[in-house]
Design a protein around this motif. Structure first.
Motif, PDB file in Angstrom:
ATOM      1  N   HIS A 265      -4.041   2.149   5.310  1.00  0.00           N
ATOM      2  CA  HIS A 265      -3.681   0.737   5.456  1.00  0.00           C
ATOM      3  C   HIS A 265      -2.221   0.597   5.902  1.00  0.00           C
ATOM      4  O   HIS A 265      -1.899  -0.250   6.742  1.00  0.00           O
ATOM      5  CB  HIS A 265      -3.894   0.005   4.134  1.00  0.00           C
ATOM      6  CG  HIS A 265      -5.329  -0.097   3.712  1.00  0.00           C
ATOM      7  ND1 HIS A 265      -6.325  -0.510   4.555  1.00  0.00           N
ATOM      8  CD2 HIS A 265      -5.930   0.147   2.513  1.00  0.00           C
ATOM      9  CE1 HIS A 265      -7.486  -0.509   3.909  1.00  0.00           C
ATOM     10  NE2 HIS A 265      -7.265  -0.116   2.678  1.00  0.00           N
TER      11      HIS A 265
ATOM     12  N   HIS B  76       0.827  -1.210   0.000  1.00  0.00           N
ATOM     13  CA  HIS B  76       0.000   0.000   0.000  1.00  0.00           C
ATOM     14  C   HIS B  76       0.864   1.264   0.000  1.00  0.00           C
ATOM     15  O   HIS B  76       0.490   2.266  -0.634  1.00  0.00           O
ATOM     16  CB  HIS B  76      -0.948  -0.011   1.199  1.00  0.00           C
ATOM     17  CG  HIS B  76      -2.149  -0.889   0.983  1.00  0.00           C
ATOM     18  ND1 HIS B  76      -3.170  -0.569   0.114  1.00  0.00           N
ATOM     19  CD2 HIS B  76      -2.473  -2.101   1.500  1.00  0.00           C
ATOM     20  CE1 HIS B  76      -4.087  -1.520   0.119  1.00  0.00           C
ATOM     21  NE2 HIS B  76      -3.682  -2.473   0.937  1.00  0.00           N
TER      22      HIS B  76
ATOM     23  N   SER C 213      -9.472   4.651  -2.886  1.00  0.00           N
ATOM     24  CA  SER C 213      -8.375   3.985  -2.182  1.00  0.00           C
ATOM     25  C   SER C 213      -8.009   4.780  -0.934  1.00  0.00           C
ATOM     26  O   SER C 213      -8.319   5.973  -0.822  1.00  0.00           O
ATOM     27  CB  SER C 213      -7.144   3.827  -3.081  1.00  0.00           C
ATOM     28  OG  SER C 213      -6.610   5.096  -3.424  1.00  0.00           O
TER      29      SER C 213
ATOM     30  N   ASN D  98       0.639   3.957  -3.084  1.00  0.00           N
ATOM     31  CA  ASN D  98       0.400   5.379  -2.837  1.00  0.00           C
ATOM     32  C   ASN D  98       1.348   6.255  -3.646  1.00  0.00           C
ATOM     33  O   ASN D  98       1.004   7.387  -4.007  1.00  0.00           O
ATOM     34  CB  ASN D  98       0.570   5.674  -1.346  1.00  0.00           C
ATOM     35  CG  ASN D  98       0.282   7.120  -0.993  1.00  0.00           C
ATOM     36  OD1 ASN D  98      -0.843   7.590  -1.124  1.00  0.00           O
ATOM     37  ND2 ASN D  98       1.299   7.838  -0.558  1.00  0.00           N
TER      38      ASN D  98
ATOM     39  N   HIS E 169      -4.566   4.108   0.722  1.00  0.00           N
ATOM     40  CA  HIS E 169      -3.339   3.337   0.874  1.00  0.00           C
ATOM     41  C   HIS E 169      -2.561   3.700   2.133  1.00  0.00           C
ATOM     42  O   HIS E 169      -2.068   2.816   2.847  1.00  0.00           O
ATOM     43  CB  HIS E 169      -2.461   3.513  -0.366  1.00  0.00           C
ATOM     44  CG  HIS E 169      -3.058   2.948  -1.617  1.00  0.00           C
ATOM     45  ND1 HIS E 169      -3.542   1.662  -1.686  1.00  0.00           N
ATOM     46  CD2 HIS E 169      -3.252   3.494  -2.853  1.00  0.00           C
ATOM     47  CE1 HIS E 169      -3.994   1.431  -2.910  1.00  0.00           C
ATOM     48  NE2 HIS E 169      -3.847   2.521  -3.623  1.00  0.00           N
TER      49      HIS E 169
END
Length: 603
Positions: free
Chosen positions: A389, A226, A384, A230, A386
Motif C-alpha cells: 500500500h 501503512h 496485511s 509496518n 502494508h
C-alpha cells in the motif's frame, strides 16, 4: 387464679346454675372470644401499617436522592493522592442525607432550566446534559471496584474536558521511522473515502466532491499510516496459494464455456486472511479476476470483479465491480486488495438506506476465479500488506506531480468562511509536506531509488512561491514566512498544516544527500523561526485557535476542536524532540493542561 378457674368450672357443671345463668354465661364467652380476635387483628393491622409507612418513607427519600447520589450535608472538596502518586483528584464527601427540592435556574437571563437545590446547604445542582452543551465537556457513567477482601462495584461518573488523546513521543523523531502517531490511522475506513482505486491502489476521496477525486493529502496519509504500521505491527501471516513453482493449487475447469460460469477457479484452504495479492496480465476486455466472498453472519455471497475498464466502483445486487483501467490491458501489474474494505465500501455505495457494517471476522473467501484470456502469478492471501500500500501511494505521487510547479494539485473547489473560494488546482503546504515525508521514506527504504528523491526535491518549489501566485508561501505582518495549508486570500495561517509542512522539510533534509538537502534545511529553519515568533498567537488561555482568521479578517477566533487541539499538542511534543527551545516544550505542556480543565490565570 386457680380458685377462680375452679369456681368457673363449678358453675359450668352445676345444672341448676346452667339453667338459670346459661344464656348470660354464653354471652360472656362470646364477648371474650370476640375481644381476643379483635386484639389479634388490631396487632396485625398496626404492624402492617407500620411496615407500609417505613417503606413509603424509604422509597420517597430514595426517589428524591437518586438523581444526586452524593449527600448534601457538609460537602467537602479535597485533593487526594491515594489513587496515583502523580495525579490529583477532586473527591466529594457526603455527611448527611439528601434534602433536595426542584428549582428553576436562570442561565444568564437568557433561558431557564430545571435544577435541584439542597435545602440544608443551599447548594444547587445543575444537570450535566446542560453542562455538556454549555461548556463543551464530556462525561459518562462507569463503575469502579472498592473494598479490600470484599470487593464491590460502585457507580462513578467520569468527567472529561476532552476525549482527544495525547501521544507522547517514544524518543527523538526519526525521519526514516514511524511518522508521528500515524500507526493509529486507518485512512481507508473513513466515511469520506469512497473506495480504494483498483487502477491506482490509493484512496478516492468524497470529502468535498461526492463523485470522488484523488486528494493528495489523503493519499499521503494513507501511505504514511501503512509505512508506520509496518514498523509497529507483528509480521503478517502470509499464505502462498500459487506461484507456479513450489506452491501450486488444483484449478477447477468447468464444462460451461459462456459467462462467469466458464471461469477457472480455486478453493483456497486459507479463507479468513483477506489481503489478496496477485501479479496479473489480462489480454482482452472481457477478461477479469473474480473473488467470491461469504458473509457468515448474514449468509450473503458477494462476487468481487476486477476488470480492465475505466470504472471506479459499481454495484449490482451482490456483484461488485472495480475497474483497473484500460491501460492495464496487456501489461503485468501487481494488484493488492483488502477484500474486507472492498466489500464494505461497496455496501455503503449501493445502500439505499443505512448501510450495514461488516466485520472483518464475518467474511470468508469461497473461491478465486479467472475469466477470459490472461496470465497470473504469485497469488497470496495474508493478514496485511502494508508496504505494498505504501509503494502504491509513493508511485501515485511520482506519476501525478505537476512537472511545472512541483506540486500536487487539488481538483476541487474549497470554501473557507470569510475567505475567497479556492478554485480547482490549488496546492496545499500540508499535502506537499506529507508527500515529501512519503517520498523521503520511499527513497531511503528502496535503497536509493532516484525517482523518489527527484520528486521530493521538486516538491520544494511551491514553498518559495507566494500563494497568490500559485504557491503556498505567505507572510505575516510582512515579516514572518508561513507555508499555507489553504492558500487563501488573505492568508489564513492554519497551524497544524504548517507544522506538517515543516516535518516534510525535516525528513528530506535528513534523508537526501547533502548536495540537495541544503535547500530543504533553509526552508525548515525559516519556518521554525516563524513558528516560534507566532506560536503564542494561537493560545486562547483555555485552548487554541485553528488558524489566525481573527487577525486576517478581523472576526471572532476560529477555535480548534479538541481533536485539532490535541494535534497541536502532539505536533509540539514531537518538534520538542528535534528543537530544544523551551518555548516549544512549555507551550506544549500548557496546551496539554487545557485538555484537563486548566485555564490561564485572571489578572
Amino acid at each position: 387464679m386457680s380458685q377462680q378457674l375452679e369456681a368457673e368450672d363449678a358453675l359450668r357443671l352445676d345444672p341448676s346454675v346452667q339453667r338459670e345463668f346459661g344464656p348470660l354465661i354464653n354471652i360472656i364467652e362470646a364477648k371474650k372470644t370476640l375481644f381476643t380476635i379483635i386484639m389479634r387483628v388490631n396487632l396485625k393491622v398496626m404492624l402492617l401499617c407500620l411496615i407500609l409507612a417505613v417503606m413509603t418513607i424509604t422509597v420517597g427519600v430514595y426517589m428524591r436522592c437518586v438523581t444526586f447520589p452524593f449527600g448534601p450535608g457538609e460537602l467537602q472538596l479535597r485533593r487526594s493522592n491515594e489513587d496515583s502518586p502523580t495525579k490529583n483528584s477532586l473527591r466529594v464527601e457526603a455527611t448527611s442525607a439528601c434534602h433536595l427540592q426542584d428549582i428553576e435556574c436562570s442561565i444568564n437571563q437568557e433561558y431557564n432550566i430545571h435544577c435541584k437545590r439542597d435545602e440544608i446547604d443551599n447548594e444547587v445542582y445543575v444537570p450535566f446534559s446542560f453542562l455538556h452543551q454549555y461548556f463543551d465537556v464530556n462525561g459518562a457513567l462507569s463503575t469502579t471496584s472498592v473494598g479490600g477482601s470484599s470487593v464491590a462495584d460502585v457507580a462513578r461518573f467520569d468527567w472529561m474536558h476532552s476525549n482527544a488523546k495525547i501521544n507522547l513521543p517514544k524518543g527523538k523523531y526519526d525521519p526514516h521511522g514511524v511518522f508521528m502517531y500515524f500507526e493509529n490511522y486507518n485512512v481507508e475506513v473513513r466515511d469520506r473515502v469512497k473506495c480504494i482505486s483498483a487502477a491506482e491502489g490509493v484512496p478516492v476521496s468524497i470529502q468535498w466532491q461526492k463523485s470522488g477525486y484523488f486528494y493528495p493529502t489523503q493519499i499521503a496519509q494513507f501511505a504514511l499510516s501503512h509505512y508506520s504500521k509496518n514498523l509497529t505491527e507483528a509480521a503478517p501471516r502470509v499464505h502462498v496459494l500459487e506461484d507456479a513453482d513450489a506452491s501450486q493449487m488444483e484449478w477447477h475447469i468447468p464444462k460451461a464455456t459462456i459467462g462467469y460460469s466458464s471461469a477457472i477457479f480455486i478453493n483456497p484452504r486459507q479463507t479468513l486472511d483477506l489481503l489478496l495479492s496477485v501479479d496479473l496480465l489480462l489480454v482482452t476486455n472481457s477478461s477479469s479476476l473474480m473473488v467470491k466472498v461469504l458473509n457468515r453472519e448474514t449468509k450473503l455471497k458477494y462476487n468481487l470483479h476486477y476488470l480492465p475498464a475505466d470504472l471506479l466502483l459499481s454495484v449490482q445486487d451482490t456483484n461488485i465491480y472495480y475497474g483497473m483501467g484500460r491501460l492495464s490491458l496487456n501489461r503485468w501489474r501487481h494488484l493488492t486488495r483488502d477484500l474486507h474494505i472492498d466489500v464494505q465500501k461497496a455496501i455503503v455505495f449501493g445502500a439505499k438506506h443505512s448501510p450495514i457494517k461488516v466485520r472483518r471476522t464475518d467474511l470468508e473467501i469461497l473461491s478465486i476465479s479467472f475469466l477470459g484470456i490472461g496470465f497470473y502469478d504469485n497469488i497470496t492471501l495474508s493478514t496485511s500488506k502494508h508496504l505494498a500500500h505504501f509503494y502504491d501511494a509513493a508511485e501515485w505521487l511520482v506519476h501525478n506531480q505537476d512537472p511545472q510547479t512541483g506540486g500536487w494539485t487539488n481538483p476541487v473547489r474549497r470554501s473557507l468562511n470569510g475567505f475567497a473560494e479556492l478554485k480547482p488546482g490549488w496546492i496545499s503546504a500540508m499535502g506537499q509536506g506529507h508527500a515529501i515525508s512519503v517520498l523521503a521514506r520511499a527513497y531511503w527504504h528502496s535503497g536509493g531509488d532516484e525517482r523518489y528523491l527527484e520528486a521530493a526535491v521538486a516538491a520544494l518549489q511551491p514553498y518559495k512561491i507566494l500563494s497568490r501566485d500559485g504557491g503556498v508561501l505567505a507572510q505575516f505582518m510582512d515579516k514572518y514566512y508561513w507555508y499555507e495549508e489553504y492558500p487563501t486570500s488573505p492568508p489564513s495561517f492554519v497551524l497544524n498544516g504548517f507544522v506538517y509542512s515543516l516535518l516534510g522539510l525535516y525528513d528530506l533534509n535528513n534523508t537526501a544527500p547533502s548536495r540537495v538537502a541544503c535547500e530543504a534545511s533553509k526552508l525548515f529553519t525559516q519556518g521554525m523561526h516563524s513558528l516560534k515568533q507566532m506560536l503564542l498567537l494561537y493560545d486562547t488561555g483555555s485552548g487554541t485557535t485553528y488558524d489566525l482568521r481573527h487577525l486576517s479578517l478581523g472576526v471572532a477566533p476560529n477555535l480548534a476542536r479538541w481533536d485539532y487541539h490535541a494535534t497541536h499538542v502532539n505536533q509540539l511534543l514531537l518538534l520538542a524532540t528535534i528543537d530544544g527551545d523551551p518555548l516549544i516544550t512549555q507551550t506544549a505542556e500548557r496546551w496539554k493542561g487545557y485538555m484537563f480543565g486548566k485555564r490561564a490565570k485572571h489578572n
